[in-house]
Design a protein around this motif. Structure first.
Motif, PDB file in Angstrom:
ATOM      1  N   THR A 121       0.831  -1.205   0.000  1.00 42.54           N
ATOM      2  CA  THR A 121       0.000   0.000   0.000  1.00 42.54           C
ATOM      3  C   THR A 121       0.867   1.256   0.000  1.00 42.54           C
ATOM      4  O   THR A 121       0.504   2.259  -0.609  1.00 42.54           O
ATOM      5  CB  THR A 121      -0.921   0.007   1.238  1.00 42.54           C
ATOM      6  OG1 THR A 121      -1.629  -1.233   1.256  1.00 42.54           O
ATOM      7  CG2 THR A 121      -1.921   1.138   1.179  1.00 42.54           C
ATOM      8  N   LYS A 135     -11.894   3.495  -4.416  1.00 36.33           N
ATOM      9  CA  LYS A 135     -11.521   3.516  -2.998  1.00 36.33           C
ATOM     10  C   LYS A 135     -10.757   4.789  -2.695  1.00 36.33           C
ATOM     11  O   LYS A 135     -10.038   5.280  -3.537  1.00 36.33           O
ATOM     12  CB  LYS A 135     -10.645   2.308  -2.670  1.00 36.33           C
ATOM     13  CG  LYS A 135     -11.358   1.013  -2.935  1.00 36.33           C
ATOM     14  CD  LYS A 135     -10.400  -0.125  -2.974  1.00 36.33           C
ATOM     15  CE  LYS A 135      -9.664  -0.215  -1.669  1.00 36.33           C
ATOM     16  NZ  LYS A 135      -8.737  -1.326  -1.646  1.00 36.33           N
ATOM     17  N   GLY A 136     -10.907   5.242  -1.530  1.00 32.09           N
ATOM     18  CA  GLY A 136     -10.177   6.443  -1.132  1.00 32.09           C
ATOM     19  C   GLY A 136     -10.722   7.661  -1.852  1.00 32.09           C
ATOM     20  O   GLY A 136     -11.825   7.634  -2.385  1.00 32.09           O
ATOM     21  N   GLY A 161      -1.501   1.103   5.479  1.00 31.66           N
ATOM     22  CA  GLY A 161      -0.876  -0.132   4.992  1.00 31.66           C
ATOM     23  C   GLY A 161      -1.740  -1.349   5.156  1.00 31.66           C
ATOM     24  O   GLY A 161      -1.574  -2.346   4.471  1.00 31.66           O
ATOM     25  N   SER A 183      -5.663  -2.985   5.288  1.00 27.60           N
ATOM     26  CA  SER A 183      -6.976  -2.743   4.664  1.00 27.60           C
ATOM     27  C   SER A 183      -6.782  -1.855   3.432  1.00 27.60           C
ATOM     28  O   SER A 183      -5.681  -1.391   3.158  1.00 27.60           O
ATOM     29  CB  SER A 183      -7.976  -2.077   5.608  1.00 27.60           C
ATOM     30  OG  SER A 183      -7.938  -2.697   6.872  1.00 27.60           O
ATOM     31  N   GLY A 184      -7.865  -1.611   2.712  1.00 30.72           N
ATOM     32  CA  GLY A 184      -7.731  -0.736   1.550  1.00 30.72           C
ATOM     33  C   GLY A 184      -8.875   0.247   1.534  1.00 30.72           C
ATOM     34  O   GLY A 184      -9.203   0.819   0.504  1.00 30.72           O
ATOM     35  N   HIS A 185      -9.480   0.461   2.705  1.00 31.85           N
ATOM     36  CA  HIS A 185     -10.631   1.366   2.714  1.00 31.85           C
ATOM     37  C   HIS A 185     -10.174   2.816   2.730  1.00 31.85           C
ATOM     38  O   HIS A 185      -8.974   3.110   2.878  1.00 31.85           O
ATOM     39  CB  HIS A 185     -11.574   1.044   3.882  1.00 31.85           C
ATOM     40  CG  HIS A 185     -10.931   1.011   5.219  1.00 31.85           C
ATOM     41  ND1 HIS A 185     -10.491   2.136   5.852  1.00 31.85           N
ATOM     42  CD2 HIS A 185     -10.628  -0.029   6.041  1.00 31.85           C
ATOM     43  CE1 HIS A 185      -9.978   1.815   7.021  1.00 31.85           C
ATOM     44  NE2 HIS A 185     -10.032   0.494   7.149  1.00 31.85           N
ATOM     45  N   ALA A 186     -11.150   3.688   2.585  1.00 32.41           N
ATOM     46  CA  ALA A 186     -10.849   5.106   2.390  1.00 32.41           C
ATOM     47  C   ALA A 186      -9.998   5.672   3.529  1.00 32.41           C
ATOM     48  O   ALA A 186      -9.049   6.426   3.290  1.00 32.41           O
ATOM     49  CB  ALA A 186     -12.156   5.896   2.269  1.00 32.41           C
ATOM     50  N   ASN A 232      -6.388   4.355   3.455  1.00 36.81           N
ATOM     51  CA  ASN A 232      -5.637   5.016   2.380  1.00 36.81           C
ATOM     52  C   ASN A 232      -5.287   6.447   2.752  1.00 36.81           C
ATOM     53  O   ASN A 232      -4.204   6.933   2.438  1.00 36.81           O
ATOM     54  CB  ASN A 232      -6.445   4.992   1.077  1.00 36.81           C
ATOM     55  CG  ASN A 232      -6.489   3.595   0.469  1.00 36.81           C
ATOM     56  OD1 ASN A 232      -5.611   2.776   0.723  1.00 36.81           O
ATOM     57  ND2 ASN A 232      -7.506   3.320  -0.324  1.00 36.81           N
ATOM     58  N   GLU A 233      -6.207   7.123   3.435  1.00 36.19           N
ATOM     59  CA  GLU A 233      -5.929   8.491   3.856  1.00 36.19           C
ATOM     60  C   GLU A 233      -4.778   8.511   4.874  1.00 36.19           C
ATOM     61  O   GLU A 233      -3.915   9.390   4.838  1.00 36.19           O
ATOM     62  CB  GLU A 233      -7.193   9.127   4.443  1.00 36.19           C
ATOM     63  CG  GLU A 233      -7.125  10.627   4.632  1.00 36.19           C
ATOM     64  CD  GLU A 233      -6.691  11.404   3.382  1.00 36.19           C
ATOM     65  OE1 GLU A 233      -6.945  10.952   2.250  1.00 36.19           O
ATOM     66  OE2 GLU A 233      -6.064  12.466   3.563  1.00 36.19           O
TER      67      GLU A 233
END
Lengths: 88, 386
Positions: A12, A86-87, B33, B35-38, B41-42
């Motif tokens: 990520t 996403k995001g 790093g 999960s990939g949720h909002a 990512n923020e």
């Protein structure tokens, strides 16, 4: 609909770094879950228009963001994978 | 109250630091790093903000080569424990902090060899002083960029060139100089640089890290701490890429949010402007203290040759008594004793009594410095006459 591709990365931290480099270059990017049929990595990948693949690769290499590989997303496969945004 | 303990941690912080931390806790809160949720990512974007700011400050092109650790000590330990296998030789300056000495004394019992290069009476060192101590087995050179005891600044560019000439890795401890003096990791060819996030970078405590030069091959440096990174979760072995390799475990992301704001403040103010201000305050301290009978100043006499750290002794008084009186009577907060650096005090000849340390920072004023000097005059006068 323009053909899409996905940039597969190791983590990520790399996905977010790639997103930032490409956004700064004015490219159209979206963070998506890594498609399971392309990689066992459970993190995020960066979706781009397929036509931008070469320029993205160059930009990321110049910025030192490691890229695993860039894969085309066919219509059929896209239908199988839910690419929700996403995001931000 | 006059806070002169910025060498321990800077205070106050720019208002944006607390604001960024509150905003993170209130509006984001997630772990980067994973999960990939909002929100995850923020959080990762905030961590990248911090990496980018630190990379810009310290002269690194690729922010992914900035690794965050709990503090500079953790970053120093990562390198020392990773590179100094049994039989390896390390050369250090006579001004190192216990963040270097304690891991080295431990590694010595495991078969590493340690050589301390003697410094001058003011703590200064040249690359030529170091060269004669290098051996074929020398794997690492460690230099404290500026002493936390007396501010002596070492010529790291010159020392980096020496290390490169001999093919030896250089580790710079920049805990006291990051954000206060210009640092160019790429231009100077510094392989590894440990920084503190909560001193000159103006972030909160619990932040720090390691900056890794583009030329340094990370395959040479194993991870000291291994564990979850959110990446390559199907593997039971630690990832071999940056920054994940050295960042196992949930990070201090609320601290990194504050650090990003702190470093942005430094970049906007300008490191050179900060250095000038701190040098002005340091010069005033040196000039004022020099005039007081019974006060002896350690380290370089010229403010241009030191970071904003001034150590002194008062004849006939224990350093702890002086500091206590300065606080109780005059509200001056400073640090007495050995400053976690007995080796540096040995070099300066101030073992075991130590010194009183004044460490001004960006937010101190000339009026505060004048008041602090007056306070020392009172305390020293009482010692001389009473």
């Amino acid at each position: 609909m323009a053909e899409l591709a996905v940039i597969l990365v190791h983590s990520t931290s790399h996905a977010i770094a790639a997103e930032r480099v490409l956004k700064r270059a004015g490219l159209e990017v979206k963070l998506v879950p890594t498609p399971r049929h392309l990689s066992s990595n459970c993190g995020s990948a960066v979706r781009i228009p397929a036509r931008d693949g070469a320029v993205c690769e160059q930009l990321l290499q110049a910025a030192g963001v490691p890229v695993d590989r860039i894969e085309l997303l066919s219509e059929r496969k896209r239908g199988q994978e839910p690419f929700s945004e996403k995001g931000s | 109250m006059i806070y002169l303990d910025n060498a321990a941690t800077s205070w106050p912080k720019p208002p944006g630091v607390a604001d960024a931390m509150v905003r993170f806790l209130r509006d984001v809160g997630a772990s980067p790093g994973r999960s990939g949720h909002a929100l995850a990512n923020e959080a990762e974007r905030i961590r990248l903000d911090a990496r980018e700011a630190v990379a810009e400050l310290l002269g690194l092109r690729n922010p992914l080569r900035v690794v965050f650790t709990a503090n500079a000590t953790a970053a120093l330990n990562l390198v020392l424990h990773g590179l100094l296998t049994p039989g390896a030789h390390v050369v250090i300056s006579g001004m190192e902090h216990n963040a270097v000495m304690r891991p080295l004394r431990s590694l010595e019992t495991g078969g590493a060899a340690v050589t301390i290069v003697p410094c001058g009476a003011d703590g200064a060192l040249t690359a030529a002083d170091i060269e004669e101590y290098l051996r074929p087995t020398t794997r690492l050179l460690v230099v404290n960029h500026a002493s936390n005891v007396c501010g002596t600044v070492q010529p790291v560019g010159e020392i980096a060139a020496l290390a490169r000439r001999h093919g030896i890795a250089l580790l710079v401890d920049a805990a006291q100089t990051g954000g206060c003096r210009p640092i160019d990791v790429t231009g100077d060819g510094i392989d590894l640089l440990a920084f503190s996030g909560h001193k000159g970078l103006l972030g909160p405590t619990g932040t720090g890290g390691l900056v890794i030069h583009e030329d340094f091959d990370i395959d040479r440096l194993p991870a000291l701490i291994q564990g979850g990174t959110g990446s390559r979760s199907e593997h039971e072995r630690q990832p071999d890429f940056l920054p994940d390799k050295y960042e196992a475990g949930t990070p201090n992301i609320v601290g990194l949010a504050g650090l990003a704001a702190g470093v942005r403040f430094v970049l906007e103010r300008g490191v050179e402007a900060i250095r000038r201000h701190e040098q002005d305050l340091t010069g005033r301290l040196l000039a004022g203290l020099r005039e007081i009978a019974g006060v002896r100043i350690l380290g370089p006499q010229d403010a241009g040759q030191r970071a904003a750290v001034v150590s002194f002794t008062v004849a006939g008084r224990a350093s702890s008594d002086v500091a206590y009186e300065l606080e109780q009577r005059f509200g001056v907060l400073c640090r007495p004793g050995l400053h976690c650096a007995p080796l540096a005090h040995r070099t300066l000849g101030t073992l075991p009594g130590g010194t009183v340390r004044f460490a001004p920072g960006l937010f101190n004023t000339v009026e505060q410095i004048a008041a602090a000097v007056d306070a020392v005059r009172e305390v020293a006068g009482a010692a001389t006459h009473g």
